[in-house]
Every structure is written in C-alpha cells, then in structure tokens.
Design a protein around this motif. Sequence first.
Motif, PDB file in Angstrom:
ATOM      1  N   ASP A 517       0.830  -1.214   0.000  1.00 54.75           N
ATOM      2  CA  ASP A 517       0.000   0.000   0.000  1.00 54.75           C
ATOM      3  C   ASP A 517       0.864   1.264   0.000  1.00 54.75           C
ATOM      4  N   SER A 518       1.849   1.276  -0.871  1.00 58.19           N
ATOM      5  CA  SER A 518       2.763   2.410  -0.937  1.00 58.19           C
ATOM      6  C   SER A 518       2.051   3.653  -1.471  1.00 58.19           C
ATOM      7  N   ARG A 519       2.492   4.801  -0.982  1.00 58.71           N
ATOM      8  CA  ARG A 519       1.961   6.081  -1.458  1.00 58.71           C
ATOM      9  C   ARG A 519       2.985   6.732  -2.384  1.00 58.71           C
ATOM     10  N   LEU A 520       3.459   5.952  -3.310  1.00 58.67           N
ATOM     11  CA  LEU A 520       4.578   6.345  -4.154  1.00 58.67           C
ATOM     12  C   LEU A 520       4.261   7.564  -5.014  1.00 58.67           C
ATOM     13  N   PHE A 521       2.998   7.707  -5.439  1.00 61.31           N
ATOM     14  CA  PHE A 521       2.631   8.790  -6.360  1.00 61.31           C
ATOM     15  C   PHE A 521       1.668   9.793  -5.725  1.00 61.31           C
ATOM     16  N   GLU A 522       1.638   9.865  -4.414  1.00 63.82           N
ATOM     17  CA  GLU A 522       0.786  10.833  -3.726  1.00 63.82           C
ATOM     18  C   GLU A 522       1.623  12.033  -3.323  1.00 63.82           C
ATOM     19  N   THR A 523       1.179  13.220  -3.716  1.00 64.75           N
ATOM     20  CA  THR A 523       1.964  14.430  -3.471  1.00 64.75           C
ATOM     21  C   THR A 523       2.041  14.780  -1.983  1.00 64.75           C
ATOM     22  N   ASP A 524       0.970  14.511  -1.226  1.00 56.01           N
ATOM     23  CA  ASP A 524       0.999  14.854   0.189  1.00 56.01           C
ATOM     24  C   ASP A 524       2.015  13.999   0.954  1.00 56.01           C
ATOM     25  N   TYR A 525       2.279  12.791   0.445  1.00 59.59           N
ATOM     26  CA  TYR A 525       3.286  11.927   1.091  1.00 59.59           C
ATOM     27  C   TYR A 525       4.665  12.583   0.990  1.00 59.59           C
ATOM     28  N   TYR A 526       4.994  13.103  -0.183  1.00 59.33           N
ATOM     29  CA  TYR A 526       6.287  13.757  -0.351  1.00 59.33           C
ATOM     30  C   TYR A 526       6.311  15.112   0.335  1.00 59.33           C
ATOM     31  N   ALA A 527       5.152  15.765   0.432  1.00 58.55           N
ATOM     32  CA  ALA A 527       5.100  17.038   1.158  1.00 58.55           C
ATOM     33  C   ALA A 527       5.439  16.832   2.631  1.00 58.55           C
ATOM     34  N   VAL A 528       4.930  15.761   3.219  1.00 64.34           N
ATOM     35  CA  VAL A 528       5.247  15.457   4.621  1.00 64.34           C
ATOM     36  C   VAL A 528       6.723  15.162   4.794  1.00 64.34           C
ATOM     37  N   LYS A 529       7.296  14.390   3.854  1.00 64.09           N
ATOM     38  CA  LYS A 529       8.726  14.055   3.936  1.00 64.09           C
ATOM     39  C   LYS A 529       9.596  15.321   3.838  1.00 64.09           C
ATOM     40  N   ALA A 531       8.664  18.374   4.605  1.00 63.30           N
ATOM     41  CA  ALA A 531       8.474  19.168   5.825  1.00 63.30           C
ATOM     42  C   ALA A 531       9.329  18.625   6.970  1.00 63.30           C
ATOM     43  N   LYS A 532       9.446  17.311   7.074  1.00 64.48           N
ATOM     44  CA  LYS A 532      10.301  16.729   8.112  1.00 64.48           C
ATOM     45  C   LYS A 532      11.767  17.095   7.910  1.00 64.48           C
ATOM     46  N   LEU A 533      12.182  17.123   6.656  1.00 65.32           N
ATOM     47  CA  LEU A 533      13.572  17.494   6.373  1.00 65.32           C
ATOM     48  C   LEU A 533      13.849  18.931   6.777  1.00 65.32           C
ATOM     49  N   PHE A 534      12.894  19.825   6.494  1.00 65.47           N
ATOM     50  CA  PHE A 534      13.070  21.225   6.896  1.00 65.47           C
ATOM     51  C   PHE A 534      13.150  21.359   8.414  1.00 65.47           C
ATOM     52  N   LYS A 535      12.360  20.575   9.153  1.00 67.85           N
ATOM     53  CA  LYS A 535      12.407  20.634  10.614  1.00 67.85           C
ATOM     54  C   LYS A 535      13.755  20.178  11.146  1.00 67.85           C
ATOM     55  N   ILE A 536      14.328  19.151  10.480  1.00 67.85           N
ATOM     56  CA  ILE A 536      15.639  18.642  10.900  1.00 67.85           C
ATOM     57  C   ILE A 536      16.714  19.701  10.715  1.00 67.85           C
ATOM     58  N   PHE A 537      16.664  20.415   9.581  1.00 65.77           N
ATOM     59  CA  PHE A 537      17.649  21.462   9.328  1.00 65.77           C
ATOM     60  C   PHE A 537      17.493  22.634  10.297  1.00 65.77           C
ATOM     61  N   LYS A 538      16.260  22.965  10.651  1.00 62.46           N
ATOM     62  CA  LYS A 538      16.038  24.069  11.591  1.00 62.46           C
ATOM     63  C   LYS A 538      16.575  23.731  12.970  1.00 62.46           C
ATOM     64  N   LYS A 539      16.405  22.467  13.399  1.00 64.99           N
ATOM     65  CA  LYS A 539      16.917  22.078  14.707  1.00 64.99           C
ATOM     66  C   LYS A 539      18.439  22.149  14.768  1.00 64.99           C
ATOM     67  N   GLU A 540      19.090  21.760  13.626  1.00 60.82           N
ATOM     68  CA  GLU A 540      20.551  21.809  13.595  1.00 60.82           C
ATOM     69  C   GLU A 540      21.061  23.241  13.704  1.00 60.82           C
ATOM     70  N   LYS A 541      20.338  24.215  13.142  1.00 60.55           N
ATOM     71  CA  LYS A 541      20.751  25.612  13.243  1.00 60.55           C
ATOM     72  C   LYS A 541      20.588  26.141  14.652  1.00 60.55           C
TER      73      LYS A 541
END
Length: 541
Positions: A517-529, A531-541
């Motif tokens: 049941d992969s969400r390989l072609f769902e845009t909101d799935y990649y939007a969440v991913k 957003a998580k990456l941006f949060k990781i970079f903000k914490k490092e700063k």
Amino acid sequence: MKKIDKLILKSFIGPFLITFFVVVFILLTQYMLKYFDDFVGKDLGFSVFAELIGYFSINMTPIAFPLAVLLSSLMTFGNLGEHFELTAIKSAGISLVRVLRPLFVFVVFLSALVYYSNNFIVPKANLEAFSLLYDIKQKKPSIDIKEGAFYGGIPGYSIKANKKFDDEKSLGDLIIYNHSDKKGNTEIILADSALMYTILGDKYLVMELFNGKSYTEEDAKKPNKPSNYVRNVFQHNKVVFSLASFEMERTDKDLFSSNRMMKNESELRNDVDSMHNDIIKAKRTIYRYTPRFFNMHLQEVEEIKPKTVVQWEEQKKDTISANSDSIAESEDHLTSADIEDGKNVKFDKANYKRKDSKNSNEQNQIAQQQDSVILNYDSALVAKADSVYAQRNRGNNNLVDKPRFAKNRLKGENRRIESREFESNVYGIEANAKLSQAVACIVMFLIGAPLGAIIKKGGLGFPVIVSILFFIVSYVINTTGIKLGRAGDISNFWAVWTSNLILLPFGLFFLRQARNDSRLFETDYYAVKIAKLFKIFKKEK
C-alpha cells in the motif's frame, strides 16, 4: 470461477478491447499516411481499401497488444482504486496477488495467442498486404485530362483539351493524336467539343466528338511514291479507347515470399543457418584462392645473390670487424627475387636495419653509400622482373597487377561476407522478436496493474500519460537494440530482449510497492517528507 474473478475480468476486458482498437487505429493511420500518395487518383474502390486496411491492421497487432495490455490494466486497477473497490477487496482478507491472478492467467493465454499470431497469422497478412500494395503502386492513375495540357495515359494516344467544363465530362477544343500503329502521328482528330464516359464496367472509354475533322496519312502503295492524305469532316463521331492498362493486375505472391516479414520463426532460423554456411564458404574461398593470388611468392626457386648484394655484405663484414666496439647493432638483410635465364622471378620481403655508430662519422657515410647501392639495385631488379613477368604472361602486366587484382578480389569477398552477416543479423532479430513481443504483454501487465493500484486514478487522463511514457521507453530501447544488433555490436538475443529485461524489474518493484500500500505517487506523502527534512535542518541551526 469466483465472483471476484468475474468482476476483475469484466472490468479488464472492456477497456482492453477499446484501447486495443484505438491503438491499432492510431498506428494504422500513421502507417498508411506513408503511402497516401500511392492511393491518390487511382480509383481503387472501397473493397481494395478495406482489404488493405484489414491486412495492415493485423500487421500492427505485435505493437498494439503490449500497449493495450499496459493501458487497460492501468485503467482497470486505477478505477478499482479510485472507487475504493480495491480497498474493500483487501479489507476482506484478499491479497493483491490473489486479485491479479485471474488477469495474469488471461494475459498469459493472450501472450500465447500473440506468439501464434506473430508466427503464423502476421506473416501471411504481410504477404497479402505488401503484394497488394505493390500492385496498387503499379496501377495507373484514373483518367485525369487537364485543361490545356497533353494527356498520354492511354497507350498509343495523346489527348489535349483546351477547355474542360465543371462536370468533368465535357471537353472543348479537343485534339487527339493517334500513334497506336507506332508510325508516328499519322492520324489527327480535331473537334469543337466532346463528351466522355466509360462503358462495360469501366473497361472502355468513349469520347463522343462533335463538329470536327480527322486527318489521316495512309501508307504509299508503291515505294518511292507519295502517300495518300485523307481528310474527313464530321458532325458526330465516336472514339473508343481500351482501359485495360488501367486495371490493377495482381502479381504472383510467391515473388514476395522470400522477404523476412513473410516468414515464421522456423523459416527465419533456417535462413540464418544458410547465411552462416554461405559466410563460411566465402571465407574458405578466400584462403583457397590465396595461392593463386601470390603464386610467384609461393614458388620454390634457387636463390642467387646479385653482385651488388655480395659487395654490400663484404663491406658490412669488414666494417663490423674493424669497429666492433663502437657499433651497438648493425644488422641488415635483403632477400630478393632471383632471375635466371628470364624464367623464374621471386621477391621476398627485404628488411634491413641500421643503427648509426655514435663514435664514427665515417660509418654514417659508408651506410649511406650502401643504402644508395641497394636502392639502385632494387629499382633495376624490379624493372627486369616486370619484363620477365610480362613475357611469361604474354601481356603488358607488371608485378603490381597481381596484388592489385588480389586486393580487389578480397575486398569484394569481404563486402559479400559483411552483407551476409548483416542479413543474418536482421533475420535473427526478426526470429527472436516473435517471442519477445509476446512476452512483452506479460511485462507490461506487471507494470500496469500494480501501478494502477498505486496511482488509484482511472479514465483516460493520467493512466494514458504513464502508459505512453513506458511505451516510449520500451520503443527507444528496442530501436536502439535492433540497430546495434543489425550492426553486429550485440547478439540478436539481447537486441530484442533488452527492453523486457530492463522493464521487468520496474514491474516487480511496483508490485512490491502495491502490496505494501505504498503512497509512491501521492503528493501529500512527499510534502510530509519534505516538511520533516526542513524541521531537521532548523533544529541543527
């Protein structure tokens, strides 16, 4: 058969038939446009066009089946996912593999049918199609007399109408030259107006002439006598022309049966074996005829050194003995043809090496004198050998003629071998493509069905785009592989199977993602991913 299997098959067969005929129509339209100019103005009739379209439609099926399977499977499971039917089936404890099973069995049987069609039905259809197309090309265009221009389509006649009316039947100010007896323009007909029409099933053309004159020059009854000149005036006259030359004659189909497109797999492989045997025979011929090309060099004759060579060798020995410490290496050999009583001439390869002495300028001068002696000797010997060779062969040939002939002969044999190798590659690729195109249906199903379950979009929108994308990838790989295979850069197997072997892992990957049941072609799935990456970079700063 269970209800779920009937549901899946019913959902698949409808889109499959529609997409198959749509794909065939698109491919057929694109293919027939290449021969559009051959159809214009020939009055072929509906039956001929229907026959030609039917045969070429069968010719398009090897490409249409895989594309139709890909598009229909993607649409089927996209519709099931979009209407949550696939979700309901999975919630009932039925896995995706179990849902795919009936369609997979259907596609396997379809692949077997495609292989049978490619191997037996398509070659026969190609034979009928291309023989009919050849006859259409040879057929003359229908009568089209243009205003103010001579028309010579009817054998033995030249017709000119200075006026042509809108009904396409009435002509004005008409001139007809009759040279059917092949004696020149001995008969001319002039008319103010004419009406033309066909009779007896378009086998004859009738021209009713009004208010005209005819001029005829008859043959002289006696030699050296002037011929008679006859002039007739008429108000109404009829001239009938045979249209037998405009009828389409069918050519013997056996003349086209040797083409690769008209043969099945076993016949193609037999032809490949025959071509390989021809290549081996051609290579054996080259080695068998080599002694004939170089017979002068392969004869055993007694070697007699000319005086110049003897003197040069004596000078060399004296030089080496006197300066053995100063010369690192000096080794020269000359083996040449021997001429004895003008009967036998033979040349062997002459090699001589020289390293100049670093400690003595005198040795350089001696070596230069020796070189000049040898070069003069060689030119004189070649000239004398040419004269002897010409006497032996009773011609004006020289020693260069035979190597030149050998070179041309070998070039011709090599071109023949290259041509046969190219043909064997073409036939081998065609033989392997019979099965490869059938297996492509299975590969396309393994891509389309899981991908449709992942995308969950039905209809003719996004599925069509994805299908065209994969089809283009498959087409490019096949085209490149066939080009390399014909050139002999890769084997015939890899030329046609590379596309399937490259796309199969994609199908297995999509199947694994669909089972999870992969969400390989769902845009909101990649939007969440993201957003998580941006949060990781903000914490490092």
